[in-house]
Design a protein around this motif. Structure first.
Motif, mmCIF file in Angstrom:
data_model
loop_
_atom_site.group_PDB
_atom_site.id
_atom_site.type_symbol
_atom_site.label_atom_id
_atom_site.label_comp_id
_atom_site.label_asym_id
_atom_site.label_seq_id
_atom_site.Cartn_x
_atom_site.Cartn_y
_atom_site.Cartn_z
ATOM 1 N N LEU A 223 18.009 90.929 -11.028
ATOM 2 C CA LEU A 223 18.194 89.710 -10.248
ATOM 3 C C LEU A 223 18.202 88.532 -11.218
ATOM 4 C CD1 LEU A 223 18.129 87.985 -7.584
ATOM 5 C CD2 LEU A 223 15.625 88.104 -7.735
ATOM 6 N N TRP A 224 19.245 87.701 -11.144
ATOM 7 C CA TRP A 224 19.345 86.495 -11.962
ATOM 8 C C TRP A 224 19.021 85.304 -11.071
ATOM 9 C CZ3 TRP A 224 24.683 84.751 -14.415
ATOM 10 C CH2 TRP A 224 24.512 83.502 -15.046
ATOM 11 N N LEU A 225 17.917 84.611 -11.396
ATOM 12 C CA LEU A 225 17.507 83.413 -10.662
ATOM 13 C C LEU A 225 17.888 82.159 -11.443
ATOM 14 C CD1 LEU A 225 13.909 84.285 -9.356
ATOM 15 C CD2 LEU A 225 16.003 84.130 -7.996
ATOM 16 N N ASP A 226 18.319 81.145 -10.720
ATOM 17 C CA ASP A 226 18.694 79.874 -11.337
ATOM 18 C C ASP A 226 18.241 78.742 -10.423
ATOM 19 O OD1 ASP A 226 19.988 78.164 -13.252
ATOM 20 O OD2 ASP A 226 21.631 77.934 -11.825
ATOM 21 N N HIS A 227 17.276 77.939 -10.904
ATOM 22 C CA HIS A 227 16.704 76.839 -10.104
ATOM 23 C C HIS A 227 16.252 77.334 -8.728
ATOM 24 C CE1 HIS A 227 19.064 74.584 -13.149
ATOM 25 N NE2 HIS A 227 18.049 73.735 -13.062
ATOM 26 N N GLY A 228 15.605 78.499 -8.711
ATOM 27 C CA GLY A 228 15.037 79.022 -7.474
ATOM 28 C C GLY A 228 16.005 79.744 -6.573
ATOM 29 N N LYS A 229 17.282 79.764 -6.945
ATOM 30 C CA LYS A 229 18.303 80.422 -6.116
ATOM 31 C C LYS A 229 18.776 81.717 -6.775
ATOM 32 C CE LYS A 229 20.310 76.100 -4.293
ATOM 33 N NZ LYS A 229 20.318 76.320 -2.840
ATOM 34 N N THR A 230 19.258 82.639 -5.942
ATOM 35 C CA THR A 230 19.857 83.862 -6.460
ATOM 36 C C THR A 230 21.236 83.533 -7.022
ATOM 37 O OG1 THR A 230 18.696 85.267 -4.871
ATOM 38 C CG2 THR A 230 20.676 86.177 -5.889
ATOM 39 N N LYS A 231 21.372 83.693 -8.341
ATOM 40 C CA LYS A 231 22.669 83.457 -8.984
ATOM 41 C C LYS A 231 23.510 84.736 -8.941
ATOM 42 C CE LYS A 231 25.057 80.828 -12.151
ATOM 43 N NZ LYS A 231 25.328 79.396 -12.118
ATOM 44 N N MET A 232 22.816 85.876 -9.143
ATOM 45 C CA MET A 232 23.530 87.157 -9.173
ATOM 46 C C MET A 232 22.529 88.294 -9.000
ATOM 47 S SD MET A 232 26.227 88.284 -12.134
ATOM 48 C CE MET A 232 27.423 89.601 -11.869
ATOM 49 N N LEU A 233 22.972 89.350 -8.348
ATOM 50 C CA LEU A 233 22.146 90.539 -8.143
ATOM 51 C C LEU A 233 23.052 91.756 -8.256
ATOM 52 C CD1 LEU A 233 19.545 92.023 -7.190
ATOM 53 C CD2 LEU A 233 20.276 91.570 -4.829
ATOM 54 N N GLY A 234 22.663 92.687 -9.133
ATOM 55 C CA GLY A 234 23.514 93.866 -9.289
ATOM 56 C C GLY A 234 23.042 94.780 -10.397
ATOM 57 N N ASP A 235 23.937 95.651 -10.866
ATOM 58 C CA ASP A 235 23.556 96.594 -11.919
ATOM 59 C C ASP A 235 23.293 95.830 -13.220
ATOM 60 O OD1 ASP A 235 26.003 97.061 -13.983
ATOM 61 O OD2 ASP A 235 26.773 96.613 -11.979
ATOM 62 N N THR A 236 22.470 96.423 -14.069
ATOM 63 C CA THR A 236 21.956 95.740 -15.254
ATOM 64 C C THR A 236 23.063 95.237 -16.173
ATOM 65 O OG1 THR A 236 19.940 97.048 -15.199
ATOM 66 C CG2 THR A 236 20.484 96.024 -17.290
ATOM 67 N N LYS A 237 24.033 96.072 -16.492
ATOM 68 C CA LYS A 237 25.077 95.675 -17.445
ATOM 69 C C LYS A 237 25.877 94.484 -16.927
ATOM 70 C CE LYS A 237 28.931 97.356 -20.248
ATOM 71 N NZ LYS A 237 29.636 96.074 -20.162
ATOM 72 N N THR A 238 26.282 94.545 -15.669
ATOM 73 C CA THR A 238 27.101 93.476 -15.092
ATOM 74 C C THR A 238 26.355 92.143 -15.100
ATOM 75 O OG1 THR A 238 28.226 95.070 -13.666
ATOM 76 C CG2 THR A 238 28.417 92.750 -13.060
ATOM 77 N N VAL A 239 25.094 92.161 -14.655
ATOM 78 C CA VAL A 239 24.326 90.915 -14.553
ATOM 79 C C VAL A 239 23.974 90.377 -15.942
ATOM 80 C CG1 VAL A 239 22.227 89.827 -13.661
ATOM 81 C CG2 VAL A 239 23.409 91.547 -12.288
ATOM 82 N N CYS A 240 23.547 91.245 -16.850
ATOM 83 C CA CYS A 240 23.172 90.794 -18.197
ATOM 84 C C CYS A 240 24.384 90.264 -18.966
ATOM 85 C CB CYS A 240 22.497 91.920 -18.975
ATOM 86 S SG CYS A 240 20.816 92.276 -18.422
ATOM 87 N N ASP A 241 25.530 90.920 -18.806
ATOM 88 C CA ASP A 241 26.759 90.423 -19.455
ATOM 89 C C ASP A 241 27.111 89.039 -18.942
ATOM 90 O OD1 ASP A 241 26.933 92.763 -20.867
ATOM 91 O OD2 ASP A 241 28.652 93.582 -19.757
ATOM 92 N N ALA A 242 27.002 88.845 -17.617
ATOM 93 C CA ALA A 242 27.307 87.540 -17.018
ATOM 94 C C ALA A 242 26.307 86.482 -17.480
ATOM 95 C CB ALA A 242 27.299 87.648 -15.492
ATOM 96 N N TYR A 243 25.042 86.866 -17.571
ATOM 97 C CA TYR A 243 23.981 85.940 -18.004
ATOM 98 C C TYR A 243 24.227 85.469 -19.439
ATOM 99 C CZ TYR A 243 19.211 84.172 -18.763
ATOM 100 O OH TYR A 243 18.118 83.388 -19.042
ATOM 101 N N GLU A 244 24.667 86.394 -20.284
ATOM 102 C CA GLU A 244 24.927 86.045 -21.688
ATOM 103 C C GLU A 244 26.109 85.084 -21.822
ATOM 104 O OE1 GLU A 244 23.373 89.454 -24.666
ATOM 105 O OE2 GLU A 244 25.114 90.038 -23.477
ATOM 106 N N THR A 245 27.086 85.215 -20.946
ATOM 107 C CA THR A 245 28.235 84.316 -20.996
ATOM 108 C C THR A 245 27.999 83.039 -20.191
ATOM 109 O OG1 THR A 245 29.316 85.379 -19.089
ATOM 110 C CG2 THR A 245 29.831 86.238 -21.282
ATOM 111 N N GLY A 246 26.919 83.058 -19.381
ATOM 112 C CA GLY A 246 26.565 81.863 -18.606
ATOM 113 C C GLY A 246 27.290 81.725 -17.302
ATOM 114 N N SER A 247 28.022 82.783 -16.911
ATOM 115 C CA SER A 247 28.785 82.691 -15.657
ATOM 116 C C SER A 247 28.792 84.032 -14.951
ATOM 117 C CB SER A 247 30.219 82.267 -15.943
ATOM 118 O OG SER A 247 31.017 82.380 -14.779
#
Length: 250
Positions: A223-247
């Motif tokens: 689960l990726w949280l941003d300012h208290g909101k759910t930014k993204m929820l999903g499998d580890t690779k997809t979410v971590c890749d998105a987090y690293e790119t910031g989108s």
């Protein structure tokens, strides 16, 4: 055979609001006067904003986000330390929380005394702690410092004792907040091995970590949280890749 598709944690539309003082008050007298006159100005700070997530039994679930995103607040709400302003949290099992370094310890006491104190805080009987005492000490690798007051311990040594006590008996849910980032690399590897062993035994693990490498190694979903909101929820690779790119992408 255990059904691993069963939810062990259900978080539904959870909000957490805190009153933050808006003005600078220079003295206790000024504070008391303003309080009596109902002149204190507060700002509503939303730490969690309608967060919903389900965690499956036996899952290793990661929570990521920048500082102030609400990660620790969510863990504390799940652990029952904080009560949500609104929304519902259901937990079906026992929890061993490793949330704040030193929580459940009296740092004026020795490590030996704190093992029994912290164990009782986590709900273990004195007999259980006695039976597991040597195992706890061996895992922590701090036998030579057992009778030293823990105020003389480094943060890494405190983390060793805390993790060793919290994982001595298999709970249904283990909650770990950044504690694996404290201490040396070899002990972090030991902690990860124990988490993997707990997972094999059916324990559900929630992890907050700034180390994406650690999240990638251990977690099945994130689960990726941003300012208290759910930014993204999903499998580890997809979410971590998105987090690293910031989108989170499309």
């Amino acid at each position: 055979m255990e059904d691993k598709n069963v939810n062990i944690i259900e978080v539904k539309d959870v909000e957490m609001h805190f009153n933050m003082n808006k003005e600078k008050i220079d003295s206790l007298k000024e504070y008391v006067i303003k309080l009596a006159k109902r002149q204190l100005m507060y700002e509503d700070f939303v730490a969690l904003d309608k967060v919903s997530v389900d965690v499956k039994k036996g899952e290793v679930f990661g929570i990521i986000g920048y500082n102030g995103s609400g990660k620790s607040t969510l863990l504390k709400a799940i652990a029952g330390i904080l009560k949500p302003t609104s929304g519902n949290i259901k937990v079906y099992g026992t929890i061993a929380p490793l949330i704040e370094l030193g929580a459940g310890f009296d740092l004026d006491l020795t490590a030996r005394e704190n093992i029994f104190l912290n164990g009782s805080v986590l709900g273990f009987s004195k007999k259980t702690i006695s039976d597991k005492f040597d195992e706890i000490v061996e895992f922590s690798e701090l036998r030579d410092f057992l009778d030293v007051p823990m105020k003389n311990y480094s943060s890494g040594m405190v983390a060793r004792i805390g993790f060793s006590v919290a994982t001595m008996v298999r709970s249904d849910i283990l909650i770990v907040d950044e504690i694996l980032s404290v201490g040396d690399m070899l002990f972090q590897q030991k902690c990860e091995q124990r988490i993997n062993a707990l997972m094999q035994g059916g324990t559900t693990v929630l992890i907050v970590s700034h180390s994406l490498e650690q999240i990638r190694r251990l977690c099945s979903r994130v689960l990726w949280l941003d300012h208290g909101k759910t930014k993204m929820l999903g499998d580890t690779k997809t979410v971590c890749d998105a987090y690293e790119t910031g989108s989170p992408g499309n």
